[in-house]
Write a protein that holds these residues in place. Sequence first.
Motif, PDB file in Angstrom:
ATOM      1  N   LYS A   1      30.029 -30.877  54.853  1.00  0.00           N
ATOM      2  CA  LYS A   1      28.577 -30.992  54.800  1.00  0.00           C
ATOM      3  C   LYS A   1      28.204 -31.878  53.623  1.00  0.00           C
ATOM      4  O   LYS A   1      28.815 -31.789  52.554  1.00  0.00           O
ATOM      5  CB  LYS A   1      27.929 -29.618  54.640  1.00  0.00           C
ATOM      6  CG  LYS A   1      28.080 -28.712  55.852  1.00  0.00           C
ATOM      7  CD  LYS A   1      27.343 -27.393  55.618  1.00  0.00           C
ATOM      8  CE  LYS A   1      27.483 -26.480  56.830  1.00  0.00           C
ATOM      9  NZ  LYS A   1      26.769 -25.186  56.611  1.00  0.00           N
TER      10      LYS A   1
ATOM     11  N   SER B   1      28.470 -25.372  45.436  1.00  0.00           N
ATOM     12  CA  SER B   1      28.989 -24.817  46.683  1.00  0.00           C
ATOM     13  C   SER B   1      29.844 -23.598  46.397  1.00  0.00           C
ATOM     14  O   SER B   1      30.220 -23.323  45.250  1.00  0.00           O
ATOM     15  CB  SER B   1      29.821 -25.869  47.429  1.00  0.00           C
ATOM     16  OG  SER B   1      29.089 -27.043  47.686  1.00  0.00           O
TER      17      SER B   1
ATOM     18  N   PRO C   1      25.595 -28.390  50.585  1.00  0.00           N
ATOM     19  CA  PRO C   1      25.624 -27.030  51.122  1.00  0.00           C
ATOM     20  C   PRO C   1      24.233 -26.582  51.563  1.00  0.00           C
ATOM     21  O   PRO C   1      23.219 -27.018  51.024  1.00  0.00           O
ATOM     22  CB  PRO C   1      26.135 -26.190  49.943  1.00  0.00           C
ATOM     23  CG  PRO C   1      25.855 -27.014  48.736  1.00  0.00           C
ATOM     24  CD  PRO C   1      25.984 -28.444  49.160  1.00  0.00           C
ATOM     25  N   THR C   2      24.207 -25.697  52.538  1.00  0.00           N
ATOM     26  CA  THR C   2      22.936 -25.195  53.052  1.00  0.00           C
ATOM     27  C   THR C   2      22.167 -24.441  51.977  1.00  0.00           C
ATOM     28  O   THR C   2      20.967 -24.650  51.777  1.00  0.00           O
ATOM     29  CB  THR C   2      23.186 -24.267  54.249  1.00  0.00           C
ATOM     30  OG1 THR C   2      23.960 -24.962  55.227  1.00  0.00           O
ATOM     31  CG2 THR C   2      21.865 -23.816  54.873  1.00  0.00           C
ATOM     32  N   ASP C   3      22.864 -23.586  51.263  1.00  0.00           N
ATOM     33  CA  ASP C   3      22.264 -22.828  50.159  1.00  0.00           C
ATOM     34  C   ASP C   3      22.927 -23.265  48.858  1.00  0.00           C
ATOM     35  O   ASP C   3      24.134 -23.058  48.666  1.00  0.00           O
ATOM     36  CB  ASP C   3      22.451 -21.324  50.364  1.00  0.00           C
ATOM     37  CG  ASP C   3      21.723 -20.826  51.609  1.00  0.00           C
ATOM     38  OD1 ASP C   3      20.609 -21.330  51.869  1.00  0.00           O
ATOM     39  OD2 ASP C   3      22.277 -19.952  52.302  1.00  0.00           O
TER      40      ASP C   3
ATOM     41  N   GLU D   1      33.114 -23.317  51.134  1.00  0.00           N
ATOM     42  CA  GLU D   1      32.521 -24.595  51.537  1.00  0.00           C
ATOM     43  C   GLU D   1      33.289 -25.780  50.964  1.00  0.00           C
ATOM     44  O   GLU D   1      33.363 -26.845  51.580  1.00  0.00           O
ATOM     45  CB  GLU D   1      31.069 -24.643  51.082  1.00  0.00           C
ATOM     46  CG  GLU D   1      30.158 -23.703  51.853  1.00  0.00           C
ATOM     47  CD  GLU D   1      28.755 -23.656  51.278  1.00  0.00           C
ATOM     48  OE1 GLU D   1      27.797 -23.483  52.047  1.00  0.00           O
ATOM     49  OE2 GLU D   1      28.623 -23.795  50.039  1.00  0.00           O
TER      50      GLU D   1
END
Length: 290
Positions: free
Chosen positions: A60, A49, A63-65, A53
């Motif tokens: 979350k 992350s 992490p999204t990416d 983040e």
Amino acid sequence: MTTTAPQLGKTRRKKRGGVLGNTGLYLGAGVAAFLFLVPFYLLVRNALSTDAEITGEHWKFFPTDLQWSNVSDLFDDTSVDFAQSMWNSLVVAVSMTVGILLVCSLAGYALARIPYKHSNKIFYLVLGTLMVPTAVTFVPSFVLVSSLGWVDTYRGLIVPGLFSGFTCFLFRQYFLGFPKELEEAARVDGLGYWGAYWKVVVPNSLNFFAAIATITFISGWNSFLWPLVIGQDPGAWTVQVALSSYMTNQTVVFHQIFMATAISILPLIFVFLFLQRWLVQGIAQTGIKG
């Protein structure tokens, strides 16, 4: 022979009790596994992350990416040579493990098997070292290592830790329970104490050696205070000292701390997986083959 109704009732109750017992066992094991794995999940999640983040208000699960670039950022950081620190820790941990296994096993074998009128006195002196706090010997050890010119060297990091009174005690107690018949058979074949130790005792004690090696390697890899004092130059830092450098009074680089920690535990996982077979055999057996 017919089964009566009371016997059937008892059998059914036993089956229900067994099912409930197994369910409780699996449930407890699942909870323990979950609690054990949560720190590893947090470690991997934060390692991949960004700092925003990690410290953000909205959590979350992942992490999204995924920030795989954190790996290159870690090793490209010119302020800390993390690859060199990993190598230093590996050299120190492996050398201490091999040295302690050799020195302490020989000392324990001598105290357990070689007849000597002062052996008990020597053994009590070894036990006496366990009663001396590490803080008492820390400064004299540093003065001695410094006078020898071993600061910022592998010798200064490794040599002072090559003997452990507690490990020597464990080996002595283990060898006292080792079957003398095997050693007597070796002496009939013309082997002396060294030959019996190396060709008979060690091959039949691999489980015990593996357990001691695992504990020693982990201890050497995780050591911090002594490497911090001896490894004053950044090129002599071990991985634990390097990890502490990512958190200062001015800055805290969260993603590097988590990524460095995740990478630093990989050797420990590898050692455990490699020695797991011997560790399990050591629990199931007495350490004697056949």
